[in-house]
Design a protein around this motif. Structure first.
Motif, PDB file in Angstrom:
ATOM      1  N   PHE A  71      -6.897   2.004  -7.991  1.00 46.18           N
ATOM      2  CA  PHE A  71      -6.177   0.838  -7.802  1.00 46.18           C
ATOM      3  C   PHE A  71      -5.960   0.596  -6.195  1.00 46.18           C
ATOM      4  CE2 PHE A  71      -3.652   0.253 -11.872  1.00 46.18           C
ATOM      5  CZ  PHE A  71      -4.869  -0.191 -12.535  1.00 46.18           C
ATOM      6  N   MET A  72      -5.598   1.801  -5.502  1.00 47.63           N
ATOM      7  CA  MET A  72      -5.458   1.652  -4.108  1.00 47.63           C
ATOM      8  C   MET A  72      -6.410   2.151  -3.138  1.00 47.63           C
ATOM      9  SD  MET A  72      -1.450   3.292  -4.313  1.00 47.63           S
ATOM     10  CE  MET A  72      -0.536   2.725  -2.809  1.00 47.63           C
ATOM     11  N   HIS A  73      -7.610   2.071  -3.908  1.00 45.16           N
ATOM     12  CA  HIS A  73      -9.005   2.530  -3.228  1.00 45.16           C
ATOM     13  C   HIS A  73      -9.017   3.448  -2.057  1.00 45.16           C
ATOM     14  CE1 HIS A  73      -9.901  -0.882  -5.634  1.00 45.16           C
ATOM     15  NE2 HIS A  73      -8.967  -1.643  -4.812  1.00 45.16           N
ATOM     16  N   ILE A  74      -8.375   4.529  -2.278  1.00 48.53           N
ATOM     17  CA  ILE A  74      -8.045   5.400  -1.125  1.00 48.53           C
ATOM     18  C   ILE A  74      -9.347   6.151  -0.566  1.00 48.53           C
ATOM     19  CG2 ILE A  74      -7.621   7.558  -2.773  1.00 48.53           C
ATOM     20  CD1 ILE A  74      -5.185   7.168   0.235  1.00 48.53           C
TER      21      ILE A  74
ATOM     22  N   SER B  77       0.738  -3.646 -12.590  1.00 52.74           N
ATOM     23  CA  SER B  77       0.141  -3.016 -11.710  1.00 52.74           C
ATOM     24  C   SER B  77      -1.415  -3.544 -11.735  1.00 52.74           C
ATOM     25  CB  SER B  77       0.083  -1.533 -11.569  1.00 52.74           C
ATOM     26  OG  SER B  77      -0.459  -0.784 -10.554  1.00 52.74           O
ATOM     27  N   PHE B  78      -2.026  -3.489 -13.081  1.00 51.81           N
ATOM     28  CA  PHE B  78      -3.440  -3.949 -13.136  1.00 51.81           C
ATOM     29  C   PHE B  78      -3.591  -5.567 -12.955  1.00 51.81           C
ATOM     30  CE2 PHE B  78      -6.434  -5.476 -16.550  1.00 51.81           C
ATOM     31  CZ  PHE B  78      -7.597  -4.898 -16.134  1.00 51.81           C
ATOM     32  N   THR B  79      -2.584  -6.486 -13.220  1.00 51.02           N
ATOM     33  CA  THR B  79      -2.673  -7.908 -12.729  1.00 51.02           C
ATOM     34  C   THR B  79      -2.664  -8.170 -11.418  1.00 51.02           C
ATOM     35  OG1 THR B  79      -0.283  -8.160 -13.102  1.00 51.02           O
ATOM     36  CG2 THR B  79      -1.765  -8.752 -15.246  1.00 51.02           C
ATOM     37  N   SER B  80      -2.116  -7.277 -10.585  1.00 51.27           N
ATOM     38  CA  SER B  80      -1.929  -7.490  -9.161  1.00 51.27           C
ATOM     39  C   SER B  80      -3.120  -7.172  -8.370  1.00 51.27           C
ATOM     40  CB  SER B  80      -0.783  -6.769  -8.586  1.00 51.27           C
ATOM     41  OG  SER B  80      -1.027  -5.454  -8.379  1.00 51.27           O
ATOM     42  N   GLY B 150       9.805  -6.783  -4.058  1.00 47.40           N
ATOM     43  CA  GLY B 150       8.467  -7.245  -4.329  1.00 47.40           C
ATOM     44  C   GLY B 150       8.435  -8.530  -5.018  1.00 47.40           C
ATOM     45  N   ILE B 151       9.381  -8.800  -5.864  1.00 49.14           N
ATOM     46  CA  ILE B 151       9.247 -10.201  -6.368  1.00 49.14           C
ATOM     47  C   ILE B 151       9.578 -11.307  -5.402  1.00 49.14           C
ATOM     48  CG2 ILE B 151      10.677 -11.560  -8.176  1.00 49.14           C
ATOM     49  CD1 ILE B 151      10.980  -9.337 -10.006  1.00 49.14           C
ATOM     50  N   PHE B 152      10.587 -10.970  -4.549  1.00 50.14           N
ATOM     51  CA  PHE B 152      10.754 -12.129  -3.751  1.00 50.14           C
ATOM     52  C   PHE B 152       9.350 -12.139  -2.730  1.00 50.14           C
ATOM     53  CE2 PHE B 152      15.278 -11.587  -4.594  1.00 50.14           C
ATOM     54  CZ  PHE B 152      15.492 -12.869  -4.851  1.00 50.14           C
ATOM     55  N   TRP B 153       8.901 -11.060  -2.315  1.00 49.26           N
ATOM     56  CA  TRP B 153       7.949 -10.957  -1.631  1.00 49.26           C
ATOM     57  C   TRP B 153       6.572 -11.719  -2.122  1.00 49.26           C
ATOM     58  CZ3 TRP B 153       4.897  -6.034   0.343  1.00 49.26           C
ATOM     59  CH2 TRP B 153       3.924  -6.298   1.247  1.00 49.26           C
ATOM     60  N   CYS B 154       6.445 -11.645  -3.445  1.00 47.41           N
ATOM     61  CA  CYS B 154       5.390 -12.294  -4.445  1.00 47.41           C
ATOM     62  C   CYS B 154       5.674 -13.702  -4.334  1.00 47.41           C
ATOM     63  CB  CYS B 154       5.474 -11.618  -5.791  1.00 47.41           C
ATOM     64  SG  CYS B 154       3.992 -12.371  -6.530  1.00 47.41           S
ATOM     65  N   ILE B 155       6.829 -14.181  -4.488  1.00 46.72           N
ATOM     66  CA  ILE B 155       7.100 -15.712  -4.417  1.00 46.72           C
ATOM     67  C   ILE B 155       6.758 -16.159  -3.001  1.00 46.72           C
ATOM     68  CG2 ILE B 155       8.870 -17.408  -4.478  1.00 46.72           C
ATOM     69  CD1 ILE B 155      10.423 -15.467  -6.574  1.00 46.72           C
ATOM     70  N   GLY B 156       7.056 -15.672  -2.048  1.00 43.78           N
ATOM     71  CA  GLY B 156       6.886 -15.952  -0.810  1.00 43.78           C
ATOM     72  C   GLY B 156       5.280 -16.161  -0.426  1.00 43.78           C
ATOM     73  N   LEU B 157       4.533 -15.282  -1.160  1.00 43.62           N
ATOM     74  CA  LEU B 157       3.004 -15.185  -0.983  1.00 43.62           C
ATOM     75  C   LEU B 157       2.385 -16.153  -1.675  1.00 43.62           C
ATOM     76  CD1 LEU B 157       1.746 -11.435  -1.171  1.00 43.62           C
ATOM     77  CD2 LEU B 157       1.645 -12.944   0.586  1.00 43.62           C
ATOM     78  N   LEU B 179      -0.859  -3.342  -2.760  1.00 38.85           N
ATOM     79  CA  LEU B 179      -0.512  -1.843  -2.440  1.00 38.85           C
ATOM     80  C   LEU B 179       0.679  -1.465  -2.841  1.00 38.85           C
ATOM     81  CD1 LEU B 179      -2.446  -0.756   0.965  1.00 38.85           C
ATOM     82  CD2 LEU B 179      -3.022  -0.201  -1.260  1.00 38.85           C
ATOM     83  N   TYR B 180       1.883  -2.098  -2.212  1.00 39.13           N
ATOM     84  CA  TYR B 180       3.008  -1.875  -2.425  1.00 39.13           C
ATOM     85  C   TYR B 180       3.483  -2.023  -4.046  1.00 39.13           C
ATOM     86  CZ  TYR B 180       8.287  -3.143  -2.195  1.00 39.13           C
ATOM     87  OH  TYR B 180       9.493  -3.081  -2.155  1.00 39.13           O
ATOM     88  N   TRP B 181       2.770  -2.891  -4.837  1.00 39.10           N
ATOM     89  CA  TRP B 181       3.128  -2.952  -6.294  1.00 39.10           C
ATOM     90  C   TRP B 181       2.549  -1.777  -6.824  1.00 39.10           C
ATOM     91  CZ3 TRP B 181       6.827  -6.157  -7.657  1.00 39.10           C
ATOM     92  CH2 TRP B 181       6.956  -6.266  -8.957  1.00 39.10           C
ATOM     93  N   HIS B 182       1.212  -1.273  -6.662  1.00 40.60           N
ATOM     94  CA  HIS B 182       0.960  -0.038  -7.035  1.00 40.60           C
ATOM     95  C   HIS B 182       1.614   1.228  -6.855  1.00 40.60           C
ATOM     96  CE1 HIS B 182      -2.697  -2.133  -8.221  1.00 40.60           C
ATOM     97  NE2 HIS B 182      -3.201  -2.371  -7.058  1.00 40.60           N
ATOM     98  N   PHE B 183       2.235   1.184  -5.553  1.00 41.76           N
ATOM     99  CA  PHE B 183       2.961   2.356  -4.917  1.00 41.76           C
ATOM    100  C   PHE B 183       4.314   2.076  -6.010  1.00 41.76           C
ATOM    101  CE2 PHE B 183       6.913   2.990  -2.545  1.00 41.76           C
ATOM    102  CZ  PHE B 183       6.781   4.236  -2.157  1.00 41.76           C
ATOM    103  N   LEU B 184       4.875   1.119  -6.069  1.00 42.29           N
ATOM    104  CA  LEU B 184       5.987   1.158  -7.092  1.00 42.29           C
ATOM    105  C   LEU B 184       5.695   1.588  -8.616  1.00 42.29           C
ATOM    106  CD1 LEU B 184       7.963  -2.309  -6.285  1.00 42.29           C
ATOM    107  CD2 LEU B 184       8.311   0.281  -5.688  1.00 42.29           C
ATOM    108  N   ASP B 185       4.384   1.281  -8.969  1.00 35.27           N
ATOM    109  CA  ASP B 185       4.170   1.660 -10.398  1.00 35.27           C
ATOM    110  C   ASP B 185       4.038   3.285 -10.333  1.00 35.27           C
ATOM    111  OD1 ASP B 185       3.296   1.403 -13.031  1.00 35.27           O
ATOM    112  OD2 ASP B 185       1.068   1.596 -12.359  1.00 35.27           O
ATOM    113  N   VAL B 186       3.493   3.954  -9.339  1.00 28.36           N
ATOM    114  CA  VAL B 186       3.499   5.258  -9.145  1.00 28.36           C
ATOM    115  C   VAL B 186       4.777   5.897  -9.206  1.00 28.36           C
ATOM    116  CG1 VAL B 186       2.800   7.300  -7.755  1.00 28.36           C
ATOM    117  CG2 VAL B 186       1.089   5.326  -7.925  1.00 28.36           C
ATOM    118  N   ILE B 187       5.714   5.271  -8.489  1.00 30.53           N
ATOM    119  CA  ILE B 187       7.099   6.066  -8.340  1.00 30.53           C
ATOM    120  C   ILE B 187       7.831   5.790  -9.871  1.00 30.53           C
ATOM    121  CG2 ILE B 187       9.383   5.656  -7.481  1.00 30.53           C
ATOM    122  CD1 ILE B 187       7.589   6.408  -5.272  1.00 30.53           C
ATOM    123  N   TRP B 188       7.618   4.755 -10.307  1.00 26.93           N
ATOM    124  CA  TRP B 188       7.914   4.568 -11.808  1.00 26.93           C
ATOM    125  C   TRP B 188       7.533   5.631 -12.784  1.00 26.93           C
ATOM    126  CZ3 TRP B 188      12.062   2.800 -14.223  1.00 26.93           C
ATOM    127  CH2 TRP B 188      11.912   2.965 -15.714  1.00 26.93           C
TER     128      TRP B 188
END
Lengths: 112, 201
Positions: A71-74, B77-80, B150-157, B179-188
């Motif tokens: 996903f992040m293509h590191i 994460s997949f849809t992003s 992230g949700i507010f950022w996505c709305i802005g985008l 990248l940010y969204w995948h990162f949040l998935d990893v943290i989760w």
């Protein structure tokens, strides 16, 4: 040699430079499988305590790698991989903080 | 005159270089965020046993809720990622569609989390009940705040994409957002492992 690789790179540009539907789908499937494994083990109490903890941690780290690669293509970052280096440094610091905290706080009962 | 003809290309090349530099900088932000979560995880792991006679994780965590949250966030994460693929194919409508899907899944995740927190507080398990719960609400809440941002950022985008279309700048922004969204998935995933799965063991 370099010409060959650059030709090859050109031919498969879409697939290799920023990931493809295929690599995202593989990553998605792998991460679902890696999420279901620890859930099944924990909810059914299949293994004893230490083994369960190991399964949880190993699948979590494997999932981290799946997300980073698919996903992040590191692997496809620009030549000096500063993002990878920073990430490795961050990982070392986090492991030091977490393991160090657990270790030092385990002496709490000794002191009291 | 000749310089005038060349300059837009040079300019374009220059912006692209700047944009990739900004993505590199965003990676550094993500690593600093890893450190933030690392310290919160350390606090949680140290304090998880200090329940002060109050409820433990095993009594509080509801399996169906956190299993659902996990698969919702994994799918988002997949849809992003698909949104990024659509953007690379220069498909504006597809990009916006998959960003909206990501947004909805993120909203569903957040709804479940707020619901979970409210239920816990109603049961008398709030942030001041025990050291364990202070660490729990801080750690999981920090992740929730990240998802909210992230949700507010996505709305802005999405608004910016509708206005300007897919340009070098919006491309970089969508790349960084995913990248940010995948990162949040990893943290989760680590929250699921360390907090929830180890909690109900």
């Amino acid at each position: 040699m370099s010409q060959h690789s650059s030709n090859h790179g050109h031919g498969h540009h879409e697939e290799h430079s920023h990931g493809s539907m295929k690599s995202y789908s593989i990553g998605f499937l792998l991460s679902i499988v890696l999420t279901i494994i620890p859930m099944v083990v924990v909810f059914n109490g299949l293994l004893e305590r230490t083994a369960t903890l190991l399964v949880i941690l190993i699948t979590a780290v494997a999932q981290l790698l799946v997300q980073l690669i698919f996903f992040m293509h590191i692997r496809e970052a620009d030549k000096p991989r500063y993002n990878l280096m920073a990430l490795v440094l961050g990982g070392i610091i986090v492991i030091t903080i977490v393991a160090g905290s657990v270790w030092i706080m385990s002496f709490n009962s000794v002191v009291q | 005159m000749a310089q005038h003809i060349v300059s837009p290309e040079v300019h374009e090349h220059h912006t692209q270089e700047q944009e990739s530099l900004k993505t590199a900088g965003f990676w550094l932000f993500l690593v600093s965020d890893v450190l933030l979560f690392g310290t919160l995880f350390a606090v949680y792991v140290v304090l998880v046993g200090h329940t002060n006679g109050g409820p433990t994780g095993k009594e509080l965590f509801e399996i169906p809720i956190f299993v659902a949250s996990t698969f919702i966030l994994l799918t988002s994460s997949f849809t992003s990622g698909i949104a990024v693929l659509q953007m690379q194919a220069n498909k504006l409508k597809g990009t916006i569609f998959w960003l909206v899907m990501t947004l909805l899944l993120g909203g569903a995740f957040l709804f479940l989390e707020i619901e979970e927190f409210m239920t816990m507080v109603h049961e008398g398990a709030n942030i001041g009940t025990s050291a364990f719960l202070s660490a729990f609400f801080t750690l999981v809440g920090t992740h929730g705040i990240h998802v909210t941002m992230g949700i507010f950022w996505c709305i802005g985008l999405i608004l910016q994409l509708r206005k300007r279309g897919i340009t070098t700048v919006t491309k970089r922004k969508i790349t960084n957002f995913s990248l940010y969204w995948h990162f949040l998935d990893v943290i989760w995933i680590f929250l699921l492992s360390v907090v929830y799965l180890m909690g109900v063991m």
